[in-house]
Design an enzyme around this catalytic site. Sequence first.
Site, short mmCIF file in Angstrom:
data_model
loop_
_atom_site.label_atom_id
_atom_site.label_comp_id
_atom_site.label_asym_id
_atom_site.label_seq_id
_atom_site.Cartn_x
_atom_site.Cartn_y
_atom_site.Cartn_z
CB CYS A 114 -0.99 0.02 1.16
SG CYS A 114 -1.26 -1.53 1.98
NE ARG A 165 2.54 -8.58 5.66
CZ ARG A 165 1.26 -8.58 5.35
NH1 ARG A 165 0.43 -9.36 6.01
NH2 ARG A 165 0.81 -7.81 4.39
CD GLN A 208 -0.37 -8.52 0.38
OE1 GLN A 208 0.12 -7.46 0.01
NE2 GLN A 208 -1.07 -8.64 1.49
CG ASP A 245 -2.10 -5.45 -2.38
OD1 ASP A 245 -3.30 -5.35 -2.09
OD2 ASP A 245 -1.17 -5.04 -1.65
CG HIS A 271 -3.73 -0.38 -2.68
ND1 HIS A 271 -2.59 -1.06 -2.96
CD2 HIS A 271 -4.09 -0.73 -1.42
CE1 HIS A 271 -2.24 -1.78 -1.90
NE2 HIS A 271 -3.14 -1.60 -0.96
CE LYS A 280 -12.18 -6.65 8.82
NZ LYS A 280 -11.10 -7.56 9.10
CG HIS A 321 -6.12 -1.56 1.57
ND1 HIS A 321 -4.77 -1.36 1.62
CD2 HIS A 321 -6.67 -0.59 2.32
CE1 HIS A 321 -4.52 -0.29 2.38
NE2 HIS A 321 -5.66 0.19 2.81
ZN LIG Z 1 -3.19 -2.39 0.91
#
Ligand SMILES: [Zn+2]
Length: 646
Positions: A335, A364, A382, A384, A386, A470, A516
């Site tokens: 992000c 992580r 991910q 991912d 945004h 969310k 996200h």
């Molecule tokens: Zn994010």
Amino acid sequence: MIKVTLPDGSVKKMSQGVTPMDVAKSVSEGLARNVITASYNGTTIETTTTLKTDGTLILYTWNDKEGKKAFWHSTSHVMAQTLEELFPGIKLTLGPAIDNGFYYDVDFGDKKITDADFKKIEDRVLEISREKHEFKMRSVSKAEALEVYKNNEYKTELISNLEDGTITFCDHSNFFDLCRGGHIPNTGIIKAMKILSVAGAYWRGDEKNKQLTRVYGISFPKQKDLTDYLELLEEAKRRDHRKLGKELELFHFSQKVGQGLPLWLPKGAALRDRLEQFLKRAQKKAGYEQVVTPHIGMKDLYVTSGHYAKYGADSFQPIHTPAEGEEFLLKPMNCPHHCEIYNARPWSYKDLPKRYAEFGTVYRYEQSGELHGLTRVRGFTQDDAHIFCTPDQLDAEFKNVIDLVLYVFGSLGFENFTAQVSVRDLSNPDKYIGSVENWEKAENAIISAAKDKGLNFVIEAGEAAFYGPKLDFMVKDALGRSWQLGTIQVDYNLPERFELSYKGADDKLHRPVMIHRAPFGSMERFIAILLEHTAGNFPIWLMPEQAIILSLSEKYENYAKKVLDLLENHEIRALIDNRNETIGKKIREAEMNKYPFMLIVGEEEEKNGTISVRQRGQEGKGNISVTIEQFEAMINEEINKTLKQF
Ligand SMILES: [Zn+2]
Ligand SMILES: [Zn+2]
């Protein structure tokens, strides 16, 4: 008299001092027989707790999550009692219920528990259970509790952190334990119990602490439930993604590379790539743009985003360069990078929404004991994205994302899922950042999108993150296990921290809202779930190899190669097994390796320019002789059963 409200809205006037069990009896004898535990005004209580004020009572049975939790937690008391009996001198620590069963963490001192002890423990637990001991809570003073446990440093630590006046013990039979409550009425309803495993576990999950022995168990109100559960466990073992991943040559872990860092083998990489292409195609249609960002970022980036404050100390430590004072972190999240991409130029409301997507690899730190195959790793990718939009665009964006998530589930055979909308706790408004008006807009947008898309969803008040509401999807796999997949999260925090803006119709600068979302979550975890859900029988469109050409003998190698060429021309992925083995053996191995189609070629096929097709798992059907074009039609028909156009 007090007023007791039941979940259906009905109100019962009862005398002060009634118990949940009394209320159950006043409803029906059947309910009273099945009640396991209760909650009053949101707090878990015993079925024997006296009710003194007006309130809302929920009665739980085995069919409720809370009921199972009380059942399993209560069994952990009986198991702890048994362990103390069989291993005098051990130190008990904590014994909670978990998603499937319960555990108790025990310091066995110089004693050791082995598989050979399991049966003895199980028998004794059931023997005690049959004596129908009631669970009774008792208040104790802090001083008394510390005195009782003066030889148990674990309980002492727990008690030290409790406030005097709030400390309770639970008694049953001749046993007691430090406990907050939430038990079944008596041990008599525990009819089946099994110790599942023992494992090492650090006290309070901290590897600096002493390692204890975690004894895992499960229990049921019927023997048949236990039998069914054990069968399910066996099937889960057969489908374990770590086992299938090895058999299908998808991924590998090397101690030399490092724990929790998966290496994708060619077949696994092809699988991943196919999933990525699939999602990229759909995302392109949904208006996403691909971006690429580096694997590391300045420490400052994560200080700005707030990730450093949150994860910095417990995660991978900064990377120092030869230059003075330069500190970088492995990217824990994509992000912040995407926020800076947004910040690369000014935007007008007419440009929004911007949807940036990246298969971004993040790192992580996880304790080595927490690592598990592909589901808990230290580096993962991910899917991912945004979305940066105006508050008024949230509604449409949410619908757009839900469509994409449903498309992903449908194409991969996840048919059974529910959703949860997490909203604010209205009684605690200071907990949240962003304006009330925007929160209302966002919550309404999510709820209306969920309704509009016909989702089976629940709304959970107080479950929202401090930075936005969310929507989570819970997917049930073929073994009935639930997995959280496809979170869609609204965020008012990062746009603030990164000072994101766009020029509105009023010519003033405004903050965009950020969403996200990651339908797969992580490629690693998703492939693990998919492997266990399908047992490796992926939808054909996803298979690294859709067909295997089996030659009847080496004589037909040239024809096999010609068939392979033709298949490739038709974009069908295949390979040849030209070994000097019997066709029976080749078929058996091909079945085991889960190739959807086996194409047998020999003299007859070469002469007619055909292939003899055998479909996986359909032994009885006999082979079908077809041309390559006919086979292409066959395979496309199979593909279209699952893979639709987005
Ligand atoms: Zn994010
Ligand atoms: Zn308890």
